[in-house]
Write a protein that holds these residues in place. Sequence first.
Motif, PDB file in Angstrom:
ATOM      1  N   VAL A   1      60.989  24.040  47.375  1.00 57.50           N
ATOM      2  CA  VAL A   1      61.312  25.142  48.283  1.00 57.50           C
ATOM      3  C   VAL A   1      60.209  26.199  48.301  1.00 57.50           C
ATOM      4  N   LEU A   2      59.685  26.546  47.148  1.00 54.76           N
ATOM      5  CA  LEU A   2      58.738  27.660  47.076  1.00 54.76           C
ATOM      6  C   LEU A   2      57.274  27.241  47.178  1.00 54.76           C
TER       7      LEU A   2
ATOM      8  N   ASP B   1      65.709  19.808  56.274  1.00 59.33           N
ATOM      9  CA  ASP B   1      64.840  19.299  55.211  1.00 59.33           C
ATOM     10  C   ASP B   1      65.702  18.501  54.242  1.00 59.33           C
ATOM     11  N   VAL B   2      65.059  17.783  53.335  1.00 59.56           N
ATOM     12  CA  VAL B   2      65.759  17.064  52.280  1.00 59.56           C
ATOM     13  C   VAL B   2      65.204  17.537  50.950  1.00 59.56           C
TER      14      VAL B   2
ATOM     15  N   GLU C   1      70.422  16.610  52.181  1.00 58.78           N
ATOM     16  CA  GLU C   1      69.981  17.109  53.482  1.00 58.78           C
ATOM     17  C   GLU C   1      70.369  18.575  53.638  1.00 58.78           C
ATOM     18  N   ILE C   2      69.374  19.403  53.942  1.00 59.52           N
ATOM     19  CA  ILE C   2      69.583  20.823  54.182  1.00 59.52           C
ATOM     20  C   ILE C   2      69.491  21.059  55.688  1.00 59.52           C
ATOM     21  N   GLU C   3      70.543  21.565  56.300  1.00 55.53           N
ATOM     22  CA  GLU C   3      70.537  21.788  57.736  1.00 55.53           C
ATOM     23  C   GLU C   3      69.704  23.007  58.095  1.00 55.53           C
TER      24      GLU C   3
END
Length: 452
Positions: free
Chosen positions: A61-62, A336-337, A342-344
């Motif tokens: 993520v970062l 994203d995954v 899975e991130i919507e």
Amino acid sequence: MATNAAQTRTVPFLTRLTKHHRTPVHALEEASRQAGGELVRLDMGPFHPYLVTHPDHVQHVLIQNQPNFVRGGMFWDPLAPLLGEGILSDGETWAESRRILQPLFTARYVNSLAEKMAVIIDRLIEETITPDRPFDISRLISGLVHPTIVRLFFGSKISVADIDRLVPAYDVAVTAKALRLVMPFVPEGLPMPGDRAFRRAIRTIDAVVYPRIREARARASQGLDQDSVDVVARLVKAREDVAGEEGERRIRDDLVAMHGASTETSATALTWAWPILDAYPGVAAKVYEEIDRVVGADPVSTAHLPRLPYLRMFVHELMRLFPPGWILPRKAVAADVVGGVEIEAGSTVLLSPYLTHRMPEFWDAPSVFDPERFAPGRESGRHRYAYWPFGAGPHVCLGQHLFLMEAPLVLAGILRKYRPVVHLDRQVTPRLASSLRPPAGLTMTLVPVGRS
């Protein structure tokens, strides 16, 4: 592990918040333990953020897909009137602010100011500490940190009287929106406790900052302050192509965000040091012995710092257990995954160094305060993102070099002369705020060395 959003495990959270309404951070700890490093969704009624704790997922993520996860939504939106659109925002305005401010926070530049910092801290300790009398720990530390930062970076553009107005205003601003931090689904139009106090704090901050900006711009227009090194003059020069209220607003956002971040990190972390010294007498004895041996009765200088390795380890362990920036949500721009989940697009992912630093998969006895974790060589087998108290990636905290210089100077400066007697009548647990604040009202007495 789940491979799509429909299969993602959901962890009840509202019931935990109700159980831990006085210390909501404990509700997050319980959820983190139940997640066990997996991505899970927190059931917060109408709001279901993803909880991200595993260092691999933090790195994704970062670092790896950082442009897709922006500062927005939970945490950031309620604080927007304070933080503005500068160094603590995102996108083009953030990139411009970072380009302007980064030279002021490099290790080289901070090192060039270090001896001046040491002199300022020593003088403030002499002026503000009254031995053998109980006092509020947070007020003492704020009284050392805020003037030090202002005198280092802001010169005379912000006076001592203005500092005395800013300190309580910042304190209110980072605590008043506490409920909205964990209840982001409540519309801004619906009044909540703290909203009025927050608006008053912003008005106070702006009433101090804007006149200083206008004075600096007036001096710049007269050809003055061309070689000034203070931050106000530098920001005015960097923003000279942006006229009128828009230019003032951009300077204000950078000035307020930088001042707040620089002082809040140091003041919050150093307030935690004293209950820790009280709770761990073996650790305290090693800290005292090293300072007595290396510094003695002399004023602390930068020459002492390389010979205070245990104190440096103490500071790092302090930042592991009590990272001031304890909650750092991000909003997904596109799908994203992460970790097979899975991130919507539009979803909130909730990251927290406070939680990652307490994962037993990466830290032995994680709730125990042990500076030896940061002894030379111990970090070799540790995941790079198991410890990230200053954030990571492009948004890593600009002030980390400043803090790692300032913290040991403050601690050694006090402890070379005094021993703390902390007055505790309850367990010391974090209170809900945008930074990891200790409970209000912690007091201690400083006893001169030799009489402790």
